[in-house]
Design an enzyme around this catalytic site. Structure first.
Site, PDB file in Angstrom:
ATOM      1  CG  ASP A 138      21.499  36.231  50.892  1.00 30.20           C
ATOM      2  OD1 ASP A 138      22.194  35.825  50.942  1.00 30.20           O
ATOM      3  OD2 ASP A 138      20.579  36.409  51.675  1.00 30.20           O
TER       4      ASP A 138
ATOM      5  CB  THR B 104      23.505  19.154  51.107  1.00 29.96           C
ATOM      6  OG1 THR B 104      24.863  19.678  50.795  1.00 29.96           O
ATOM      7  CG2 THR B 104      22.745  17.862  51.217  1.00 29.96           C
TER       8      THR B 104
ATOM      9  CG  PHE C 107      36.261  12.787  57.691  1.00 30.03           C
ATOM     10  CD1 PHE C 107      36.931  12.883  57.529  1.00 30.03           C
ATOM     11  CD2 PHE C 107      35.539  12.914  58.733  1.00 30.03           C
ATOM     12  CE1 PHE C 107      37.898  14.117  56.925  1.00 30.03           C
ATOM     13  CE2 PHE C 107      34.680  14.137  57.666  1.00 30.03           C
ATOM     14  CZ  PHE C 107      36.321  15.313  57.521  1.00 30.03           C
TER      15      PHE C 107
ATOM     16  N   GLY D  92      36.891  11.478  69.599  1.00 28.63           N
ATOM     17  CA  GLY D  92      36.349  12.993  69.985  1.00 28.63           C
ATOM     18  C   GLY D  92      35.433  13.164  70.418  1.00 28.63           C
TER      19      GLY D  92
ATOM     20  N   GLY E 239      29.840  17.960  64.552  1.00 25.17           N
ATOM     21  CA  GLY E 239      29.317  18.635  64.813  1.00 25.17           C
ATOM     22  C   GLY E 239      29.186  19.663  64.004  1.00 25.17           C
TER      23      GLY E 239
ATOM     24  CB  CYS F 272      27.115  19.373  56.706  1.00 26.30           C
ATOM     25  SG  CYS F 272      27.447  20.636  55.425  1.00 26.30           S
TER      26      CYS F 272
HETATM   27  C1  UDX Z   1      31.247  18.553  56.486  1.00 26.19           C
HETATM   28  C2  UDX Z   1      32.317  17.362  55.110  1.00 26.19           C
HETATM   29  O1  UDX Z   1      32.937  17.558  55.569  1.00 26.19           O
HETATM   30  C3  UDX Z   1      31.987  17.980  53.646  1.00 26.19           C
HETATM   31  O2  UDX Z   1      32.544  17.613  52.634  1.00 26.19           O
HETATM   32  C4  UDX Z   1      30.196  18.356  53.938  1.00 26.19           C
HETATM   33  O3  UDX Z   1      30.375  20.059  52.608  1.00 26.19           O
HETATM   34  C5  UDX Z   1      30.021  19.731  54.702  1.00 26.19           C
HETATM   35  O4  UDX Z   1      30.504  18.745  55.633  1.00 26.19           O
HETATM   36  P1  UDX Z   1      32.394  20.613  58.045  1.00 26.19           P
HETATM   37  O5  UDX Z   1      31.034  20.287  58.479  1.00 26.19           O
HETATM   38  O6  UDX Z   1      32.976  21.894  57.296  1.00 26.19           O
HETATM   39  O7  UDX Z   1      31.969  19.623  56.280  1.00 26.19           O
HETATM   40  O8  UDX Z   1      33.533  19.736  58.585  1.00 26.19           O
HETATM   41  P2  UDX Z   1      34.178  18.569  59.042  1.00 26.19           P
HETATM   42  O9  UDX Z   1      35.613  18.966  58.359  1.00 26.19           O
HETATM   43  O10 UDX Z   1      34.016  17.549  57.624  1.00 26.19           O
HETATM   44  O11 UDX Z   1      33.636  18.125  60.031  1.00 26.19           O
HETATM   45  C6  UDX Z   1      33.078  17.997  60.350  1.00 26.19           C
HETATM   46  C7  UDX Z   1      32.757  17.713  62.555  1.00 26.19           C
HETATM   47  O12 UDX Z   1      33.641  16.146  62.325  1.00 26.19           O
HETATM   48  C8  UDX Z   1      33.644  18.285  63.038  1.00 26.19           C
HETATM   49  O13 UDX Z   1      33.010  18.728  64.177  1.00 26.19           O
HETATM   50  C9  UDX Z   1      35.155  17.908  63.728  1.00 26.19           C
HETATM   51  O14 UDX Z   1      35.419  18.404  64.627  1.00 26.19           O
HETATM   52  C10 UDX Z   1      34.232  16.452  62.782  1.00 26.19           C
HETATM   53  N1  UDX Z   1      35.412  15.463  63.418  1.00 26.19           N
HETATM   54  C11 UDX Z   1      35.719  15.475  62.026  1.00 26.19           C
HETATM   55  C12 UDX Z   1      36.258  14.623  64.160  1.00 26.19           C
HETATM   56  O15 UDX Z   1      35.357  14.377  65.174  1.00 26.19           O
HETATM   57  N2  UDX Z   1      36.241  13.197  63.425  1.00 26.19           N
HETATM   58  C13 UDX Z   1      37.196  13.564  62.558  1.00 26.19           C
HETATM   59  O16 UDX Z   1      38.287  12.425  62.037  1.00 26.19           O
HETATM   60  C14 UDX Z   1      36.929  14.673  61.516  1.00 26.19           C
END
Ligand code: UDX
Length: 462
Positions: free
Chosen positions: A31, A121, A269, A273, A277, A280
């Protein structure tokens, strides 16, 4: 055995470096933030991630080194993963300047065959650009391949996602590079790692060993963007359905179970809600939209995904106003600031955005999060009162707001909560409770896509 360099010690880089060490490789994690390198060397763990402290303890200074020198890492490693940040620009495009400068420095120090693997990404064509930058930078005969190996890890479960993946995608345009990546991941694809006694525990519902999908570099780049955009679309879709549920008096939890039980759709998924956020989804949907635009395809569906996501927060704000009438001077207890449970990350957190709006409307906010307090304090300073725990947060509040799906928020002592609150109002942006349960405890409960409990009279006032 190949020595691996991982460039970048953020979520993806640090987890990948620790996990490759766990798989038996000698790894150097590089880094250019020298303070971060020093902290990592001292044994600090900069992110809240299950099993990461264990892995770092196990491998630090044994198989895992931290360094500030990319030049040295390039010289000593033939396999180089790029996991640096690709933050969004104002127009939604990913900023690839960090990737470019890493590629340039690799080219300047190349001393033999190297495989350069993008793990960040990135938009389609990035592997072409890395190749081009490398060729333009050096007049030495460069012998290298560029591979796209997207990472699908989720924050909070990143280590297990890495070691127990659904699939491993390798986008390689030459056989040599594809074979090398096959070899690197063989402890997972052959199941050797899963037979080891001190492996990181296996999560539920995994199909082992994971499948490796070998594609072209461009296809791999698209797989990553398309996967994240699809998951974000699933969330926005169910949130839109939740809004219809509210209008017609249906229950989104029942609808989501019914829809998700179709194996063609799948139940994951589909949790309604206050919107997605994190670092990613918001960034990747916007970047994918920009990529499509760039190649002349108008991917309007993604605009709608983003719009629904934003509206979801606004709708929740409206529910708070409906439940409390005026916000100015109201004392609100907020549970959860991270963008989801099990992480301390607040980037693009709907909870943070909502708190900002509550403050702008004059509310007095008291907040608690099991892991994201330190980061939230940096954002809010003394504009928000941070407390030690749930019940202290709720004490004397005019309403309790659940904004993050932390496990500990789903098993609250509701009797105690009822006693602590000044007004018995709970607004739950994550649907952690059933309206019946809340009603039994004498709490007015407003959630997403379901009837508000005993709040009908108030709802009419709006
Ligand atoms: C995501 C992808 O899942 C992962 O594969 C990628 O590499 C990076 O982005 P992450 O951002 O860590 O991972 O969180 P994730 O668990 O996917 O949730 C993302 C957002 O969606 C969160 O704010 C979560 O609260 C929201 N979410 C997730 C929902 O509102 N409803 C769901 O059913 C699932």
């Amino acid at each position: 055995m190949n020595k691996i360099a991982v460039v970048g010690s953020g979520y993806v880089g640090l987890v990948a470096a620790a996990c490759f060490a766990e798989l038996g490789y000698s790894v150097v994690c590089v880094d250019n933030d020298l303070e971060r390198v020093a902290a990592l060397r001292r044994g600090e763990v900069p992110i809240h991630e299950q099993f990461l402290p264990e892995l770092l303890d196990r491998h630090r200074n044994v198989r895992l080194q931290f360094s500030g020198s990319l030049a040295e890492a390039v010289k000593s490693c033939s396999v180089i993963f790029i996991a640096v940040g690709t933050p969004p620009k104002d127009n939604g495009e990913a900023d690839l300047s960090y990737v470019e400068s890493v590629a340039r420095e690799i080219a300047q120090n190349i001393n033999g065959y190297k495989v350069i693997i993008e793990k960040s990404t990135v938009p389609v064509y990035t592997s072409d650009w890395i190749r081009r930058v490398m060729l333009l930078t050096t007049d030495v005969q460069c012998d290298f391949d560029v591979v796209s190996n997207p990472e699908f890890l989720r924050e909070g479960t990143a280590v297990t996602d890495f070691l127990y993946p659904d699939r491993i995608v390798v986008g390689a345009d030459t056989r040599r590079a594809a074979d090398l990546l096959r070899d690197i991941y063989s402890p997972l694809t052959t199941g050797k790692y899963y037979a080891s006694v001190d492996k990181i525990p296996e999560p539920d519902d995994v199909n082992l060993p994971p499948r490796m999908i070998v594609t072209t570099a461009k296809s791999a780049e698209l797989i990553k963007h398309a996967s994240n955009a699809f998951l974000a679309m699933k969330i926005s879709f169910i949130n839109a359905v939740a809004n219809i549920c509210e209008e017609v008096g249906a229950d989104i939890e029942q609808v989501s179970t019914g829809v998700g039980s179709d194996s063609r759709i799948g139940g994951r998924f589909l949790r309604a809600g206050i919107g997605y956020g994190g670092s990613c989804f918001p960034k990747d949907v916007a970047a994918f939209r920009a990529v499509a635009q760039e190649c002349g395809y108008d991917f309007g569906l993604l605009d709608e995904v983003m719009k629904i996501n934003e509206n979801q927060r606004n709708r929740f704000m409206k529910k708070i106003r409906t439940a409390l009438w005026t916000l100015k001077g109201k004392k609100l207890a907020v549970l959860g600031l991270a963008f989801k449970g099990r992480t301390d990350d607040i980037r693009e957190s709907p909870a943070i955005a909502l708190v900002e709006q509550l403050l702008a409307e004059g509310a007095i906010v008291t907040a608690y999060d099991p892991a994201a307090m330190k980061r939230s304090k940096e954002v809010f300073g003394d504009r928000v009162t941070f407390t030690e725990g749930v019940y202290q947060t709720a004490a004397g509040a005019d309403a309790l707001l659940i904004l993050t799906d932390w496990d500990e928020f789903s098993s609250l002592d509701l009797k105690h909560i009822r006693q602590q609150l000044r007004y018995p109002i709970v607004l739950d942006g994550r649907n952690l409770y059933s309206p019946e349960e809340m009603e039994e405890h004498g709490l007015l409960y407003v959630s997403v896509g379901r009837r508000p409990s005993a709040l009908k009279q108030l709802a009419k006032v709006s």
